[in-house]
Design a protein around this motif. Sequence first.
Motif, PDB file in Angstrom:
ATOM      1  N   SER A  24      90.398  55.628  11.513  1.00 19.97           N
ATOM      2  CA  SER A  24      91.259  57.026  12.158  1.00 19.97           C
ATOM      3  C   SER A  24      90.714  56.522  13.964  1.00 19.97           C
ATOM      4  N   GLY A  25      89.267  55.918  13.282  1.00 21.34           N
ATOM      5  CA  GLY A  25      88.362  55.542  15.494  1.00 21.34           C
ATOM      6  C   GLY A  25      88.931  53.940  15.403  1.00 21.34           C
ATOM      7  N   GLY A  26      89.518  53.502  14.609  1.00 21.79           N
ATOM      8  CA  GLY A  26      89.366  51.962  14.234  1.00 21.79           C
ATOM      9  C   GLY A  26      88.106  50.522  14.305  1.00 21.79           C
ATOM     10  N   GLY A  27      86.954  51.659  14.490  1.00 24.24           N
ATOM     11  CA  GLY A  27      86.195  50.739  14.475  1.00 24.24           C
ATOM     12  C   GLY A  27      85.425  50.001  12.908  1.00 24.24           C
ATOM     13  N   ALA A  28      85.418  50.485  11.729  1.00 18.79           N
ATOM     14  CA  ALA A  28      85.473  49.773  10.203  1.00 18.79           C
ATOM     15  C   ALA A  28      86.754  50.124   9.368  1.00 18.79           C
ATOM     16  N   VAL A  51      91.854  57.639   3.714  1.00 20.90           N
ATOM     17  CA  VAL A  51      92.559  57.797   5.089  1.00 20.90           C
ATOM     18  C   VAL A  51      91.166  58.936   5.541  1.00 20.90           C
ATOM     19  N   THR A  52      90.788  58.145   6.030  1.00 20.91           N
ATOM     20  CA  THR A  52      89.292  58.817   6.807  1.00 20.91           C
ATOM     21  C   THR A  52      89.947  60.155   8.076  1.00 20.91           C
ATOM     22  N   VAL A  53      89.382  61.400   8.619  1.00 18.57           N
ATOM     23  CA  VAL A  53      89.403  61.844   9.448  1.00 18.57           C
ATOM     24  C   VAL A  53      87.757  61.367  10.184  1.00 18.57           C
ATOM     25  N   GLN A  54      87.811  60.181  11.200  1.00 17.36           N
ATOM     26  CA  GLN A  54      86.471  59.730  12.423  1.00 17.36           C
ATOM     27  C   GLN A  54      86.522  58.998  13.819  1.00 17.36           C
ATOM     28  N   ASN A  55      86.310  59.033  13.945  1.00 15.77           N
ATOM     29  CA  ASN A  55      85.608  58.801  15.711  1.00 15.77           C
ATOM     30  C   ASN A  55      84.262  57.747  15.953  1.00 15.77           C
ATOM     31  N   SER A  56      83.430  57.897  17.099  1.00 14.13           N
ATOM     32  CA  SER A  56      82.669  56.850  17.434  1.00 14.13           C
ATOM     33  C   SER A  56      81.141  57.695  16.504  1.00 14.13           C
ATOM     34  N   MET A  57      82.096  59.022  16.907  1.00 14.75           N
ATOM     35  CA  MET A  57      80.695  60.168  16.602  1.00 14.75           C
ATOM     36  C   MET A  57      79.981  60.071  14.951  1.00 14.75           C
ATOM     37  N   GLY A  58      81.123  59.707  14.141  1.00 19.21           N
ATOM     38  CA  GLY A  58      80.774  60.054  12.582  1.00 19.21           C
ATOM     39  C   GLY A  58      82.545  60.245  12.021  1.00 19.21           C
TER      40      GLY A  58
END
Length: 282
Positions: A24-28, A51-58
């Motif tokens: 969801s954070g678009g990084g990986a 589907v993951t719930v994530q951002n740049s923090m984890g």
Amino acid sequence: MSFLPLTPGGQTPPRVMTIAGSDSGGGAGIQADMRTFALLGAHACVAVTAVTVQNSMGVKGFHEIPLDVIVGQIEAVVSDIGVQAAKTGMLASSDIIAAVAETWRGQGLAGTVPLVVDPVCASMHGDPLLHPSALDALRTDLFPLATLVTPNLDEVRLIVGIDVVDEASQRDAARALHALGPQWALVKGGHLRSSPESPDLLFDGTDFHEFGATRVDTGDDHGAGDTLAAATAVALAHGYTVPDAVAFAKSWVTECLRAAYPLGHGHGPVSPLFRLAVDGSS
């Protein structure tokens, strides 16, 4: 660096599939794979596994996609569009791994279409992305189908129980991984902090191939493993040999690390967007 050729407009480019989880954070995950596919001129096909719930923090959590939907995505693409290569990422559970492996064989892809297995076990923050029981399924169901496996050092430790600290243990790990059945095993050295470089070691059961690159000093390295595996898959779709595909992907991810940007309050992503600023395609 030399890029892979872009297909002229109106002509069908190589088709490459990612079988992985959404970030969801678009990084990986699938998002990182599709950026590299697109910027290397491939048409991206996807089979979403989670589907993951994530951002740049984890990673805060994840939801597994039903097995029939995962299998259906692969079958729908293969039966109509076709693929010249594929990669796996987050597969989450032993049931998903077994379903992907069975579908790969059932669609007649085993041994004919290159498959890069990135055995995602945990996020860069240490958050689990694979149930512990699924490690055996990775070893027994998926690795024997792989053209190439691309674990990082933490994943190597989980899969074959070897703590890579130097060149000798890296070679031991490559041998142990290859013994599980893939055609080639790549032991990535990005986490080998004892080396001033980022030494990757490729093994085919007989010969070792070493790939080095000056370590890029950045904390914005989210998605580096996904990007390496994705670039390798695209190169294989273009007909590269495995050593040449890995060499290309190593150069690609190094440039993506140099172009990485900060995002949020944690680790920003590696970025293939640098290609957009390059004059020409080679």
